[in-house]
Design an enzyme around this catalytic site. Structure first.
Site, short mmCIF file in Angstrom:
data_model
loop_
_atom_site.label_atom_id
_atom_site.label_comp_id
_atom_site.label_asym_id
_atom_site.label_seq_id
_atom_site.Cartn_x
_atom_site.Cartn_y
_atom_site.Cartn_z
N ASP A 133 0.85 -1.19 0.00
CA ASP A 133 0.00 0.00 0.00
C ASP A 133 0.88 1.23 0.00
O ASP A 133 2.01 1.21 0.48
CB ASP A 133 -0.94 0.01 1.21
CG ASP A 133 -2.21 0.79 0.93
OD1 ASP A 133 -3.26 0.18 0.73
OD2 ASP A 133 -2.13 2.05 0.89
N LYS A 136 -0.79 3.15 7.29
CA LYS A 136 -1.60 1.94 7.23
C LYS A 136 -0.71 0.69 7.23
O LYS A 136 -0.97 -0.28 7.94
CB LYS A 136 -2.44 1.98 5.94
CG LYS A 136 -3.63 1.08 5.92
CD LYS A 136 -4.43 1.38 4.64
CE LYS A 136 -5.77 0.73 4.66
NZ LYS A 136 -6.55 1.01 3.46
N PHE A 174 -16.69 -9.33 -6.38
CA PHE A 174 -18.11 -9.17 -6.07
C PHE A 174 -18.41 -9.20 -4.57
O PHE A 174 -19.57 -9.27 -4.18
CB PHE A 174 -18.94 -10.25 -6.78
CG PHE A 174 -18.87 -10.13 -8.28
CD1 PHE A 174 -19.74 -9.29 -8.97
CD2 PHE A 174 -17.91 -10.82 -9.01
CE1 PHE A 174 -19.66 -9.15 -10.35
CE2 PHE A 174 -17.83 -10.69 -10.40
CZ PHE A 174 -18.71 -9.85 -11.07
N GLU A 184 -19.19 -5.42 1.47
CA GLU A 184 -18.70 -4.97 2.77
C GLU A 184 -19.60 -5.54 3.85
O GLU A 184 -20.81 -5.60 3.69
CB GLU A 184 -18.71 -3.43 2.84
CG GLU A 184 -17.52 -2.82 2.15
CD GLU A 184 -17.54 -1.29 2.15
OE1 GLU A 184 -18.05 -0.70 3.10
OE2 GLU A 184 -17.03 -0.71 1.17
N GLY A 232 -27.22 3.91 -1.56
CA GLY A 232 -26.07 4.81 -1.33
C GLY A 232 -24.83 3.95 -1.30
O GLY A 232 -24.78 2.89 -1.91
N CYS A 243 -20.17 2.06 -3.74
CA CYS A 243 -20.13 1.36 -5.04
C CYS A 243 -21.28 1.73 -5.99
O CYS A 243 -21.02 2.23 -7.09
CB CYS A 243 -20.11 -0.15 -4.82
SG CYS A 243 -18.52 -0.72 -4.18
N LYS A 296 -21.41 5.37 -7.68
CA LYS A 296 -20.29 5.66 -8.60
C LYS A 296 -20.33 4.74 -9.81
O LYS A 296 -20.01 5.14 -10.93
CB LYS A 296 -18.95 5.60 -7.87
CG LYS A 296 -18.32 4.22 -7.76
CD LYS A 296 -16.87 4.30 -7.31
CE LYS A 296 -16.30 2.94 -6.91
NZ LYS A 296 -16.10 1.97 -7.98
P1 NAD Z 1 -10.27 1.21 -0.60
O1 NAD Z 1 -10.34 2.66 -0.79
O2 NAD Z 1 -10.86 0.60 0.65
O3 NAD Z 1 -8.73 0.71 -0.67
C1 NAD Z 1 -7.84 1.04 -1.67
C2 NAD Z 1 -6.41 1.00 -1.12
O4 NAD Z 1 -5.51 1.26 -2.18
C3 NAD Z 1 -6.12 2.03 -0.03
O5 NAD Z 1 -5.57 1.40 1.09
C4 NAD Z 1 -5.12 2.98 -0.70
O6 NAD Z 1 -4.18 3.54 0.23
C5 NAD Z 1 -4.44 2.05 -1.67
N1 NAD Z 1 -3.74 2.74 -2.76
C6 NAD Z 1 -4.10 3.84 -3.46
N2 NAD Z 1 -3.18 4.13 -4.38
C7 NAD Z 1 -2.20 3.21 -4.26
C8 NAD Z 1 -0.96 2.98 -4.91
N3 NAD Z 1 -0.53 3.78 -5.89
N4 NAD Z 1 -0.20 1.93 -4.53
C9 NAD Z 1 -0.61 1.12 -3.53
N5 NAD Z 1 -1.76 1.29 -2.86
C10 NAD Z 1 -2.53 2.32 -3.23
O7 NAD Z 1 -10.95 0.55 -1.87
P2 NAD Z 1 -11.81 -0.79 -1.95
O8 NAD Z 1 -13.15 -0.59 -1.33
O9 NAD Z 1 -10.98 -1.94 -1.54
O10 NAD Z 1 -12.06 -0.85 -3.53
C11 NAD Z 1 -11.04 -1.14 -4.44
C12 NAD Z 1 -11.69 -1.40 -5.80
O11 NAD Z 1 -12.54 -2.54 -5.73
C13 NAD Z 1 -12.57 -0.26 -6.32
O12 NAD Z 1 -12.46 -0.22 -7.72
C14 NAD Z 1 -13.97 -0.69 -5.94
O13 NAD Z 1 -14.95 -0.15 -6.78
C15 NAD Z 1 -13.88 -2.20 -6.12
N6 NAD Z 1 -14.80 -2.98 -5.29
C16 NAD Z 1 -15.08 -2.60 -4.02
C17 NAD Z 1 -15.94 -3.38 -3.25
C18 NAD Z 1 -16.28 -2.96 -1.84
O14 NAD Z 1 -17.28 -3.48 -1.31
N7 NAD Z 1 -15.53 -2.10 -1.20
C19 NAD Z 1 -16.50 -4.56 -3.78
C20 NAD Z 1 -16.16 -4.93 -5.08
C21 NAD Z 1 -15.31 -4.13 -5.83
#
Ligand code: NAD
Length: 438
Positions: A30, A35, A150, A153, A258, A261, A264
């Site tokens: 990360d 973190k 898929f 949270e 809301g 996901c 957006k």
């Molecule tokens: P998040 O914001 O919780 O986590 C993303 C992480 O990436 C953060 O810890 C951030 O510090 C890190 N990051 C950012 N830039 C970086 C870099 N250059 N190098 C290394 N780390 C970096 O995001 P998330 O909720 O895990 O979602 C990630 C993707 O998955 C998104 O595209 C989202 O749409 C998709 N997604 C999310 C969910 C969900 O329920 N949260 C479910 C399915 C898909």
């Protein structure tokens, strides 16, 4: 297998931990140094049921480690997962800066064959773009595949361990075989692995999320019609939900979707479609319906209070966008509170988990209460925004004693109509008749 996961949020940390749990060596990377330090010290930075237990177990087994050093992670793994944020940009499109940024770095740093697998939700064509960026630097062979995630949270570990299906978007046999092997521990109990090209995989994720959002907006429109013609949307929900062609999930009417996901992803697909020259009319309506639905309780409240909200005092139950999370991103409660504050209403709010996040947004503009009952002290009415379990069986007698008017505006259909009648509340909900007892 040796794996790197880049981005350790909800998707990355859960995927990395679960992949370690089945025996892989996983390096989580990360950019957020604080973190990573936290995780190196054994602290899980997010709340997900069962994550903490697996996290500690796999660190102890030396299968899970954390770093900010991308080069180290790349040198020590064959498979590189991208689990990076793809937030909404100002114009509604998906902001791909994090994905692009990491692709440049990977291109510059890889020194042997790698399979780069994108788990982020990204517009069609992103795999191709990532391929081009990496190819512009890399002197070695590599593959890029799409593997949308898929998980939900609140159920993330369970969902990763028990996927209903795995989507692999790739035309490289080596990438497909590697991914199939990687997912074998999770798919052995007849979970389908569906292989397609990258573009189709990318669109599959958007199609899934936007279809679910469509189901919600559709039911909300049915509910709105019910209110006019006097049908009961809850009966209709059960009636159509028992049809296996329709299914009984995501049919709950309320004050809209809301979260981080759905909003957006719906906007991003509309944007991509417009860009491709296709007018995705249904999704545009889904957005419009949801926008209006979020504040659909306000006109009802206004009417009940003789069209005069100024100086009124209103209690709010529920701030998070859904129960069992402290996430308030795009939560309907924000639209409701904004509208009330605009009308000079004094707002008393309570939520079991999300108050710290709401406080960051509103500070002293809202009175944050210790418990659900405190948010009812001398209020002109109560508005329910989130269906937390603890709201389902309150002490109605105590509620009525606290409230100036025994009036509830329930945006999630938490209460039974007969119960409201028996307890003599004025009760308005979504798609059901108004109880005018009080
Ligand atoms: P998040 O914001 O919780 O986590 C993303 C992480 O990436 C953060 O810890 C951030 O510090 C890190 N990051 C950012 N830039 C970086 C870099 N250059 N190098 C290394 N780390 C970096 O995001 P998330 O909720 O895990 O979602 C990630 C993707 O998955 C998104 O595209 C989202 O749409 C998709 N997604 C999310 C969910 C969900 O329920 N949260 C479910 C399915 C898909």
């Amino acid at each position: 297998m040796n794996i790197a996961v880049i981005g350790t949020g909800y998707v990355g940390l859960v995927s990395g931990t679960c992949l370690a749990e089945v025996g892989n060596n996983v390096i989580c990377v990360d950019i957020d140094e604080e973190k990573v330090e936290q995780m190196q010290e054994g602290v899980v930075p997010i709340y997900e049921p069962h994550l903490e237990e697996l996290f500690h177990k796999n660190i102890q087994a030396e299968r899970l480690e954390f770093t900010t050093d991308l080069k180290y992670a790349l040198d020590n793994s064959l498979v590189i997962f991208l689990a990076l944020p793809t937030p909404q940009d100002e114009d509604g499109s998906a902001d791909l800066q994090h994905v692009k940024n990491v692709a440049h770095k990977i291109g510059k740093k890889i020194s042997a064959y790698k399979i780069i697998i994108n788990k982020s939700t990204v517009p069609v064509g992103t795999s191709e773009m990532v391929k081009k960026i990496i190819a512009s630097y890399a002197k070695v062979d590599f593959d890029v595949a799409s593997n949308p995630e898929f998980l939900r949270e609140g159920f993330a570990v369970h969902d990763f361990m028990n996927p209903e299906r795995i989507i692999i978007g790739s035309t490289s046999n080596q990438a497909i075989d590697t991914l199939k092997n990687l997912y074998r521990p999770f798919t052995s109990i007849k979970r389908p692995v569906i292989v397609m090209d990258e573009k189709s995989a990318e669109l599959t994720k958007y199609a899934a999320n936007t279809f679910l959002a469509t189901k919600i907006s559709f039911m909300n429109e049915v509910a709105n019609l019910c209110e006019i013609i006097g049908s009961n949307v809850e009966d209709i929900r059960k009636g159509i939900g028992s049809d296996s062609r329709i299914g009984n999930k995501f049919l709950y009417p309320g004050i809209g979707y809301g979260g981080s996901c759905f909003p957006k992803d719906v906007n991003a697909l509309v944007y991509s479609s417009d860009e491709a020259g296709y007018d995705f009319k249904i999704l545009k309506s889904v957005i419009d319906v949801n926008k209006v639905q979020k504040t659909s309780m306000i006109p009802k409240v206004k009417k009940y209070l003789n069209n005069d909200l100024k100086g009124k005092r209103i209690g709010i139950w529920g701030l998070s966008f859904k129960p069992n999370t402290d996430d308030i991103r795009e939560a309907p409660s924000i639209d409701v509170i904004n509208e009330l504050l605009l009308n000079d209403v004094e707002v008393l709010a309570y939520d079991p988990e999300a108050m710290h996040n709401m406080y960051k947004l509103y500070g002293g503009k809202v009175i944050f209460c210790e418990n659900a009952y405190d948010a009812l002290t001398n209020v002109d009415c109560l508005i329910i925004n989130t269906e937390w379990r603890e709201f389902y069986s309150p002490d109605f007698f105590r509620m009525k004693n606290l409230m100036k008017n025994a009036a509830i505006f329930d945006g999630r259909n938490v209460f039974d109509l007969n119960l409201m009648k028996e307890n003599k509340f004025h009760y308005e909900s979504v798609g059901r008749k108004v109880i005018k007892n009080a």
